[in-house]
Design an enzyme around this catalytic site. Structure first.
Site, PDB file in Angstrom:
ATOM      1  N   ASP A   1       0.824  -1.195   0.000  1.00 43.55           N
ATOM      2  CA  ASP A   1       0.000   0.000   0.000  1.00 43.55           C
ATOM      3  C   ASP A   1       0.868   1.259   0.000  1.00 43.55           C
ATOM      4  O   ASP A   1       1.902   1.326   0.674  1.00 43.55           O
ATOM      5  CB  ASP A   1      -0.889  -0.001   1.247  1.00 43.55           C
ATOM      6  CG  ASP A   1      -1.834   1.175   1.284  1.00 43.55           C
ATOM      7  OD1 ASP A   1      -2.828   1.151   0.534  1.00 43.55           O
ATOM      8  OD2 ASP A   1      -1.573   2.114   2.057  1.00 43.55           O
TER       9      ASP A   1
ATOM     10  N   GLU B   1       1.511  -0.099  -4.834  1.00 41.44           N
ATOM     11  CA  GLU B   1       0.561   0.937  -5.235  1.00 41.44           C
ATOM     12  C   GLU B   1       1.363   2.223  -5.415  1.00 41.44           C
ATOM     13  O   GLU B   1       1.705   2.906  -4.452  1.00 41.44           O
ATOM     14  CB  GLU B   1      -0.517   1.126  -4.169  1.00 41.44           C
ATOM     15  CG  GLU B   1      -1.549   2.184  -4.545  1.00 41.44           C
ATOM     16  CD  GLU B   1      -2.380   2.645  -3.365  1.00 41.44           C
ATOM     17  OE1 GLU B   1      -3.559   2.966  -3.578  1.00 41.44           O
ATOM     18  OE2 GLU B   1      -1.848   2.704  -2.240  1.00 41.44           O
TER      19      GLU B   1
END
Length: 576
Positions: A323, A352
């Site tokens: 993330d 990400e």
């Protein structure tokens, strides 16, 4: 100029932000992890690049090696160039670094020294650069992965249990790990061979990104035994399992943050970036409940590395979706890769990184790849908004595929937990979703399906509210089961997944454009690996079209697609 049609979660969502970003990336002393090659292999002598754009003259630029040994390497200046945005000259410097054996972590700093004396200027505003010598390629199994993304609270409560009564989408809905276990046969029957679980660590949110402990499980979702069983049963069904791992931030209720908040002399004080202790500190996008972790401080880094090792080596996960990978330093990711690959050499790491392709590629050799947000935008612009024609899509794909190395993972998706669902964007027009999915599944990147997309899960409003707030929960409705599912859409996704599994040319072959008619909205391309060729025909228009391509005739109703298998020696079969 390509302007975004909707909010995309990230830092470059507007033209103004992009211009400011481009100017800031040039002004000063910058390395930006520019190495050639990006990931040195054993025996390589990588070339290092630095640019200087300062008002004072720079006499020399030096690379200070700090690991595995100390040494100074002088960079050589190149020809000055003109920066249009900042309206001034800049200069590029370069040097060659010595070869290293596999597994070596090389660390260095870079400083520019002004002519006539003065304080040196550190590249990239300070910090240590690093790289891990070795093979940057994704693990072999990852190339053929087809991923199903699950948000545990929104998936399934479990047999005999109902959804929890909730007053709004931000509340807990009652999905559990046991519920996911009980639906593994459903996922396996669809053909998925990889699961991505959003976080299940203890926290008080529905989404799991406010973790208070990285070594245990949220009791409302289940137990550590449930996690172990989920991983084991998924493996028994031939599915790999990825965990969502957040290194950049966690909850302000984390015990280490509470200790630092209470005592400036705490061992945990340096785990965070304090601006004005105890009132102000760096956060994730200004959310005070999410303090940014100082991943370059040894104590905080070791905690995260131990957690990453634990879920792979002890529990059996097969990799991580990382993330907000933009937040932590590249040096942190270099060391995390070394840790992860030591625990599981075939672990898959993708991040990400909602950024430019150049920035995404700077993670090569640290991550195995990055989620393909740029492709998501192109697919939505083409098949949902109609602002990108098929000719522009084809041009984008040609350049996009040429820019990234084949071994750099680019998992693809049409929607996820932070953006509007595709089906909502097209006002429930399943034809457009099917067509976009057909394109997605016949491109090289590993396709991800966000839970519920395959059964028509909808939302009631845009995630961007009229008052400007971004309410991601709109795209996180609870999963549909039983008679609520759209059987036609479900059957189509089952066909897509099995199509990709049965025809490896879709993920290991090369793409070739056979026919392109921008005015008509028709687009035909092939995927071939030398063993077989699949021809994909798409009609992104409101009219029916007859298309001849690759020696075959396609009748394409509005917003439809077709797939033709050309097996050698020249035997043909239709797949749609």
């Amino acid at each position: 100029m390509n302007m975004m049609n909707e909010f995309i979660f990230g830092t470059l969502a507007t033209l103004e932000r992009r211009v400011a970003y481009a100017r800031a990336r040039q002004e000063g002393v910058w390395h930006h992890y520019r190495l050639e090659p990006y990931t040195p292999r054993p025996g390589d002598t990588p070339t290092l690049f630095v640019t200087t754009e300062l008002p004072q003259a720079i006499e020399r630029v030096t690379c200070h090696l700090v690991e595995p040994e100390t040494a100074d390497i002088e960079l050589q200046p190149g020809r000055p160039q003109w920066d249009l945005l900042n309206w001034c000259y800049y200069q590029t410097w370069q040097a060659t670094l010595p070869p290293r054996p596999a597994g070596t972590i090389v660390r260095y700093t870079i400083q520019a020294y002004p002519a006539g004396g003065g304080e040196p200027v550190a590249a990239d505003q300070g910090g240590t650069f690093s790289y891990l010598v070795g093979d940057p390629a994704e693990p072999a199994w990852a190339a053929g992965a087809i991923i199903y993304q699950i948000m545990p609270d929104r998936y399934y409560p479990g047999d005999g249990r109902a959804w929890r009564a909730a007053n709004h989408l931000g509340e807990i809905h009652g999905g559990t790990l046991r519920g996911i276990i009980e639906k593994l046969d459903y996922i396996a029957d669809l053909g998925f061979n990889c699961l991505w679980l959003n976080p299940f660590f203890p926290d008080d949110t529905h989404h799991g990104y406010h973790a208070t402990d990285y070594f245990s499980v949220n009791p409302r979702l289940g137990t550590l035994a449930d996690v172990r069983e989920l991983v084991k049963q998924a493996h028994q069904r031939g599915m790999r399992v990825l965990l969502d791992f957040v290194a950049n931030h966690w909850s302000s209720q984390h015990t280490t943050f509470q200790a630092a908040l209470a005592d400036r002399h705490s061992d945990y004080y340096n785990w965070y970036h304090w601006l004005d202790w105890p009132r102000d500190y760096e956060t994730f996008f200004g959310v005070m409940e999410l303090p940014k972790v100082n991943v370059d401080y040894p104590g905080a880094r070791n905690y995260l590395l131990k957690a990453a090792d634990y879920w792979l080596a002890d529990v059996g996960f097969d990799g991580y979706r990382l993330d907000y990978a933009l937040g932590p330093s590249h040096d942190f990711w270099t060391e995390l890769r070394a840790t992860v690959k030591a625990a599981r050499p075939d672990a898959w790491l993708f991040g990400e990184v909602v950024e430019t392709p150049t920035t995404q590629l700077s993670y090569e050799g640290r991550l195995d790849g990055c989620l393909d947000f740029l492709l998501m935008q192109a697919l939505r612009d083409t098949f949902a908004f109609g602002t990108m024609g098929v000719a522009a899509l084809d041009n984008f794909l040609n350049l996009h595929e040429a820019f990234f190395p084949a071994y750099f993972s680019r998992p693809s998706f049409l929607d996820n937990h932070d953006v509007n669902r595709f089906l909502w964007l097209v006002k429930g027009d399943k034809r457009k979703l099917k067509l976009a999915a057909l394109c997605q599944f016949t491109l090289s990147g590993q396709p991800i399906v966000y839970y519920g997309t395959e059964v028509g899960l909808f939302q009631s409003r845009d995630i961007v509210w009229p008052d400007g707030r971004h309410i991601m929960e709109e795209a996180r409705q609870p999963m549909l089961w039983g008679g609520e599912q759209d059987p036609d859409l479900l059957a189509y996704y089952r066909w897509l997944v099995h199509l990709r599994r049965q025809h490896p040319c879709l993920w290991r072959g090369r793409r070739q454009t056979f026919r392109l008619d921008d005015a008509a909205g028709t687009y035909v391309y092939g995927r071939s690996d030398g063993q077989e060729t699949l021809v994909v025909a798409l009609n992104a228009s409101d009219e029916e079209h007859q298309v001849e391509a690759a020696g075959h005739a396609f009748t394409l109703p509005p917003w439809s697609g077709d797939v033709l298998n050309i097996s050698f020696p020249f035997q043909f079969s239709r797949l749609a």
